[in-house]
Structure formats: C-alpha cells, structure tokens
Design a protein around this motif. Sequence first.
Motif, PDB file in Angstrom:
ATOM      1  N   ARG A   1       0.958  -1.102  -0.383  1.00  0.00           N
ATOM      2  CA  ARG A   1      -0.061  -0.163  -0.236  1.00  0.00           C
ATOM      3  C   ARG A   1       1.171   0.702  -0.084  1.00  0.00           C
ATOM      4  N   ILE A   2       1.805   0.828  -1.266  1.00  0.00           N
ATOM      5  CA  ILE A   2       2.826   2.257  -1.207  1.00  0.00           C
ATOM      6  C   ILE A   2       1.602   3.242  -1.799  1.00  0.00           C
ATOM      7  N   ASP A   3       2.141   4.758  -1.624  1.00  0.00           N
ATOM      8  CA  ASP A   3       1.960   5.844  -2.002  1.00  0.00           C
ATOM      9  C   ASP A   3       2.511   6.839  -3.105  1.00  0.00           C
ATOM     10  N   SER A   4       4.445   6.769  -2.520  1.00  0.00           N
ATOM     11  CA  SER A   4       5.000   7.777  -3.066  1.00  0.00           C
ATOM     12  C   SER A   4       6.081   7.415  -2.784  1.00  0.00           C
TER      13      SER A   4
ATOM     14  N   ILE B   1       3.238  -2.228  -5.588  1.00  0.00           N
ATOM     15  CA  ILE B   1       2.069  -1.323  -6.131  1.00  0.00           C
ATOM     16  C   ILE B   1       0.252  -1.654  -6.778  1.00  0.00           C
ATOM     17  N   GLU B   2      -0.257  -1.649  -6.044  1.00  0.00           N
ATOM     18  CA  GLU B   2      -1.697  -1.603  -6.055  1.00  0.00           C
ATOM     19  C   GLU B   2      -2.405  -0.519  -5.446  1.00  0.00           C
ATOM     20  N   LYS B   3      -2.048   0.717  -5.641  1.00  0.00           N
ATOM     21  CA  LYS B   3      -2.633   2.062  -5.216  1.00  0.00           C
ATOM     22  C   LYS B   3      -2.421   2.769  -6.532  1.00  0.00           C
ATOM     23  N   THR B   4      -3.382   3.312  -6.884  1.00  0.00           N
ATOM     24  CA  THR B   4      -3.860   4.693  -7.836  1.00  0.00           C
ATOM     25  C   THR B   4      -2.231   5.787  -7.887  1.00  0.00           C
ATOM     26  N   THR B   5      -2.136   5.833  -6.272  1.00  0.00           N
ATOM     27  CA  THR B   5      -1.566   6.956  -5.998  1.00  0.00           C
ATOM     28  C   THR B   5       0.339   6.268  -6.316  1.00  0.00           C
ATOM     29  N   ALA B   6       0.845   5.336  -6.015  1.00  0.00           N
ATOM     30  CA  ALA B   6       1.663   4.687  -6.422  1.00  0.00           C
ATOM     31  C   ALA B   6       1.384   4.322  -8.151  1.00  0.00           C
ATOM     32  N   VAL B   7       0.685   4.297  -8.803  1.00  0.00           N
ATOM     33  CA  VAL B   7       0.831   4.044 -10.476  1.00  0.00           C
ATOM     34  C   VAL B   7       1.108   5.310 -10.501  1.00  0.00           C
ATOM     35  N   SER B   8       0.470   6.524 -10.369  1.00  0.00           N
ATOM     36  CA  SER B   8       0.718   7.595 -10.472  1.00  0.00           C
ATOM     37  C   SER B   8       1.918   8.078 -10.646  1.00  0.00           C
ATOM     38  N   GLU B   9       2.846   8.502  -9.267  1.00  0.00           N
ATOM     39  CA  GLU B   9       4.416   8.118  -9.128  1.00  0.00           C
ATOM     40  C   GLU B   9       5.212   6.768  -9.566  1.00  0.00           C
ATOM     41  N   LEU B  10       5.002   6.479 -10.429  1.00  0.00           N
ATOM     42  CA  LEU B  10       5.863   4.979 -10.515  1.00  0.00           C
ATOM     43  C   LEU B  10       7.046   5.030 -11.470  1.00  0.00           C
ATOM     44  N   SER B  11       7.428   6.218 -12.405  1.00  0.00           N
ATOM     45  CA  SER B  11       8.847   6.637 -12.506  1.00  0.00           C
ATOM     46  C   SER B  11       9.842   7.193 -11.192  1.00  0.00           C
ATOM     47  N   GLU B  12       9.297   7.618 -10.976  1.00  0.00           N
ATOM     48  CA  GLU B  12      10.008   7.994  -9.412  1.00  0.00           C
ATOM     49  C   GLU B  12      10.110   6.908  -8.432  1.00  0.00           C
ATOM     50  N   ILE B  13       9.430   6.548  -7.807  1.00  0.00           N
ATOM     51  CA  ILE B  13       9.264   5.254  -7.188  1.00  0.00           C
ATOM     52  C   ILE B  13      10.468   4.118  -7.436  1.00  0.00           C
ATOM     53  N   LEU B  14      10.106   3.703  -9.282  1.00  0.00           N
ATOM     54  CA  LEU B  14      11.280   2.494 -10.292  1.00  0.00           C
ATOM     55  C   LEU B  14      12.504   3.197 -10.275  1.00  0.00           C
ATOM     56  N   SER B  15      12.684   5.091  -9.737  1.00  0.00           N
ATOM     57  CA  SER B  15      14.205   5.462  -9.866  1.00  0.00           C
ATOM     58  C   SER B  15      14.434   5.746  -8.371  1.00  0.00           C
ATOM     59  N   VAL B  16      13.969   5.121  -6.995  1.00  0.00           N
ATOM     60  CA  VAL B  16      14.247   5.378  -5.818  1.00  0.00           C
ATOM     61  C   VAL B  16      15.775   3.954  -5.591  1.00  0.00           C
TER      62      VAL B  16
END
Length: 263
Positions: free
Chosen positions: A99-102, A154-169
């Motif tokens: 349930r990650i958001d950002s 990745i199971e929330k729309t908030t995470a999908v909207s920040e997907l590229s940023e999350i994958l860059s962590v």
Amino acid sequence: MEQRNAFRERIENDEVALGARASSFSPALVEIYGGLGLDFVWLDFEHTGESPWDSMLFESLTRAAEAGDIELFVRLPAPDQALIRKVLDAGVRNLLIPRIDSAAEVRRAVEATRFVYDGEPGERGIAGGRSSAYGNADDYVRREDENVCLGVMIEKTTAVSELSEILSVPELGFVFIGPGDLSVQLGHPGNRDHPEVRETIERIEAAGRDASVPVGGIAHDPEEADRKIDAGYRIIRLGGEFEAVQQVLKTRLDDLAELQGGG
C-alpha cells in the motif's frame, strides 16, 4: 548465520525466483518448501499472522530457512522504519511493503534497511542479534547492505501515478503487482480482467522492464506462471499450503468416493 541472500542474487542476475505462501507460519513447512526446491517462503504479516514485532518468531523461522536452504520473504503491514530495522535484526533479508503511495515513502523504507544509503548514512542501526551472528559476523555492515532486499507493492493509483519516481528510488529491490487491490482502487472491485485493470498492470510491467527493476506477481497455475515469466516477471508466488491441502485432499476424497461407489 550465513550473510548471503540467494533470492536477491537470483533476481539481480535476471533469474526467476519461485515461492509459496506459508499461512501457518510453521518452521517445518519452511523446511519442506526448501526441500521442494522453492526459492522463497512468503510470510504475510499485513493480513494475518502473529505480531511482526515478535523477534523470537522470526528467529525461529530464519533458522528453519537456513536448514531448508530457502529465503524468507516477509510482507510487513506498513513502512515503519523501526519495524523494518527490528525484523532485519532478527535475520530476515527480504521485505515487501504494501500500500505504498509515493516515492518519498519508498525512499524512507529503503533507507531503513541500509547503514550507508545513497552515499550518506542510512537509518539502520548496529545490532547484536541474529543478523550479525550475535556480534560475531565478519564485515557485518557492508555485507548486510549488500544482501538485504526491500520491495514494494504497486496496488494503489497513487503509486501508479508516481511509478517512474518510485522505480528510480536508489536500492529499491523490486516491485510486486497487486491486481486485487488495484481493481478496487480503479473502481472495479474483484474484476482483475477489466480492461482498465489489465491496462494498468501492463503499464507497471513495462515500466519495471524499462527501469530494470525486477517485477513480481502471483500465478495460480503453471500456465499463468509461464506467461508471467515470458512477460518479464522475475518473482512468482505459486500458491500456498491451504490451497494445496484443499486441492489434494478434495481430489483424494472424490476419488475414494468414486471407488467406494463403484464397489
């Protein structure tokens, strides 16, 4: 305790890691799974199980994993830095955060797994527990940083909207797609085959491949697992003991009833 993580080695070498859920949290089952040749045991502390704060439980399970030559794969209930540190200190090396958001939330979680993070001091602390062989591990800090692996759902729309940023962590180990909760978030509860759900899943799959971040998912049969592997998945959960018991015993009961009826 051996300072090595075969699960992380597999996915970083672009190999597939196969695992199964242990809903009973039984050390014996952990050893059995290892004997079958599975790569990891999924332990879900988000929805079930005892308290993830119980270090003694994890120490028992990590010993069973060593005996069975298999890795634990622990889903925690939240990205709590103190909880992450405590579970790692008990000897667990592979964590999944739901349930990650950002991206900022992901970064804080990964930072809690590292002594040195992105060129700066991390948020993990020196401990004298099982992860450090009770203070006797060789080169403990460096080897833990090289072996611990944290991924996020990745199971929330908030995470999908920040997907590229999350994958860059930095040091993010993998992402795991949660189609059930995605279907709820997208307004199609339980309908994992809805076009919008499928399109979102495919978007996550493609983004993971493009970013060279391993992607994980659940497969309910060998054909689905084969399709996912061909699509680039590197982490596959194949089932669990409750499902296996129901299938095997139901088949045996049905077969016995047929034999008895035929007599």
